[in-house]
Design an enzyme around this catalytic site. Structure first.
Site, PDB file in Angstrom:
ATOM      1  N   SER A 109      -9.846  74.458-140.354  1.00  0.00           N
ATOM      2  CA  SER A 109     -10.888  74.328-139.348  1.00  0.00           C
ATOM      3  C   SER A 109     -11.554  75.682-139.104  1.00  0.00           C
ATOM      4  CB  SER A 109     -10.307  73.726-138.056  1.00  0.00           C
ATOM      5  OG  SER A 109     -11.332  73.272-137.204  1.00  0.00           O
ATOM      6  N   GLU A 208     -15.067  70.195-145.833  1.00  0.00           N
ATOM      7  CA  GLU A 208     -14.555  69.104-144.994  1.00  0.00           C
ATOM      8  C   GLU A 208     -15.174  69.234-143.611  1.00  0.00           C
ATOM      9  OE1 GLU A 208     -12.177  69.171-142.212  1.00  0.00           O
ATOM     10  OE2 GLU A 208     -12.485  71.325-142.067  1.00  0.00           O
ATOM     11  N   HIS A 276      -9.143  67.599-141.354  1.00  0.00           N
ATOM     12  CA  HIS A 276      -8.716  67.128-140.033  1.00  0.00           C
ATOM     13  C   HIS A 276      -8.133  65.723-140.154  1.00  0.00           C
ATOM     14  CE1 HIS A 276     -11.394  70.435-138.985  1.00  0.00           C
ATOM     15  NE2 HIS A 276     -10.897  70.422-137.761  1.00  0.00           N
TER      16      HIS A 276
END
Length: 301
Positions: A109, A208, A276
């Site tokens: 992230s 992502e 995630h």
């Protein structure tokens, strides 16, 4: 800048690992669960509780992070989860300590910013790995085992497959090879035009995302397209697009990806479940990888 590939020192039982949280703030529940997971795999665990985002200025947090990186006893530096707050650290990190000590570094992230800087400054392979604890998306034992396998044998050849059995999906078929680079799409986008802008030349770009509507994915991908990042890349891997479908409206996250990437001249694979998710694959960023149709192979040293 391209550097030669440097692999971290492989982790083994008994090694000291340090848990940090540069993009968020620790919770006692998180600490307990991270410690249980790591100690359960035979590691000595140190919790750097003063690394949390909400404690101190960027300079103070970078100083504490550098203390962790300079400590050669820390054979791994593992980020608890994502969050926000890593970009202000990038011009203050001791990259020479990373290059010299070669710890396993893992996170996802917002930690993408540090991964990108590590690749640019050192060539050290780092790991886009799972959260050490997540109450929202508890990480499955299979994902934890794959993470441990990756960091204990980082140089070993491996072929990846989704842990839930879903196939990878081909957007554009082909065969290619290059170092893995990338991570969270929003962070890659935010670093465009900075000294830490992603270098895609000859690389396999991994992207992502979580919680972004298809139109925002489309915008970020088109930014990369206009910047020539897909022209330079060897291939593209699209990871998890968690919560990126627009409920009640036509279209999906994957359709936004296909709109941009299906007319490129490079191999593109989607539904590579990293990001995630509760069952995320761990990817060794900076390592050589190969795409063959719907196969993703980590070549190793």
């Amino acid at each position: 800048m391209k550097h030669r590939v440097i692999y971290p020192r492989p982790l083994k039982k008994g090694d000291q690992v340090c848990v940090i949280d540069p993009a968020n703030a620790f919770t006692e529940e998180g600490i307990r669960n991270a410690r249980a997971f790591l100690e359960g795999n035979g590691f000595q665990v140190v919790i750097s509780e003063d690394m949390a985002f909400k404690r101190g200025t960027a300079e103070e947090r970078a100083d504490r992070l550098n203390g962790v990186l300079r400590n050669r006893d820390n054979r791994a530096v593992l980020c608890m989860w994502g969050g926000y707050g890593t970009i202000p650290l990038l011009d203050k990190i001791d990259y020479e300590a990373l290059r010299t000590n070669r710890p396993v570094f893992s996170g996802f992230s917002d930690i993408t910013a540090i991964h990108m800087a590590i690749q640019d400054k050192t060539g050290l392979v780092s790991f886009h790995g799972p959260a050490l604890y997540s109450p929202k998306r508890p990480v499955t034992p299979d994902a934890q085992r794959q993470f441990i396998d990756m960091v204990t044998e980082p140089w070993k050849r491996k072929e990846l497959s989704n842990l839930n059995g879903e196939p990878f999906r081909i957007v554009r078929s082909g065969t290619t090879q290059g170092r893995l680079a990338g991570g969270n799409m929003t962070i890659v986008s935010r670093l465009m035009g900075t000294p830490y802008e992603i270098d895609t030349k000859g690389r396999i770009l991994f992207l992502e995302e979580v919680g972004e509507k298809p139109y925002r994915l489309h915008g970020m991908l088109y930014q990369l397209k206009l910047a020539g990042k897909f022209d330079d890349a060897a291939g593209v891997i699209i990871g998890g697009l968690t919560g990126c479908d627009d409920e009640g409206r036509p279209g999906s996250g994957e359709e936004a990806v296909r709109t941009i990437l299906e007319d490129t001249d490079i191999p593109v694979i989607c539904n590579v479940r990293a990001g995630h998710l509760s069952d995320p694959l761990t990817l060794p960023l900076g390592a050589e990888a190969r795409l063959e149709g719907d196969r993703v192979i980590i070549i190793g040293a």
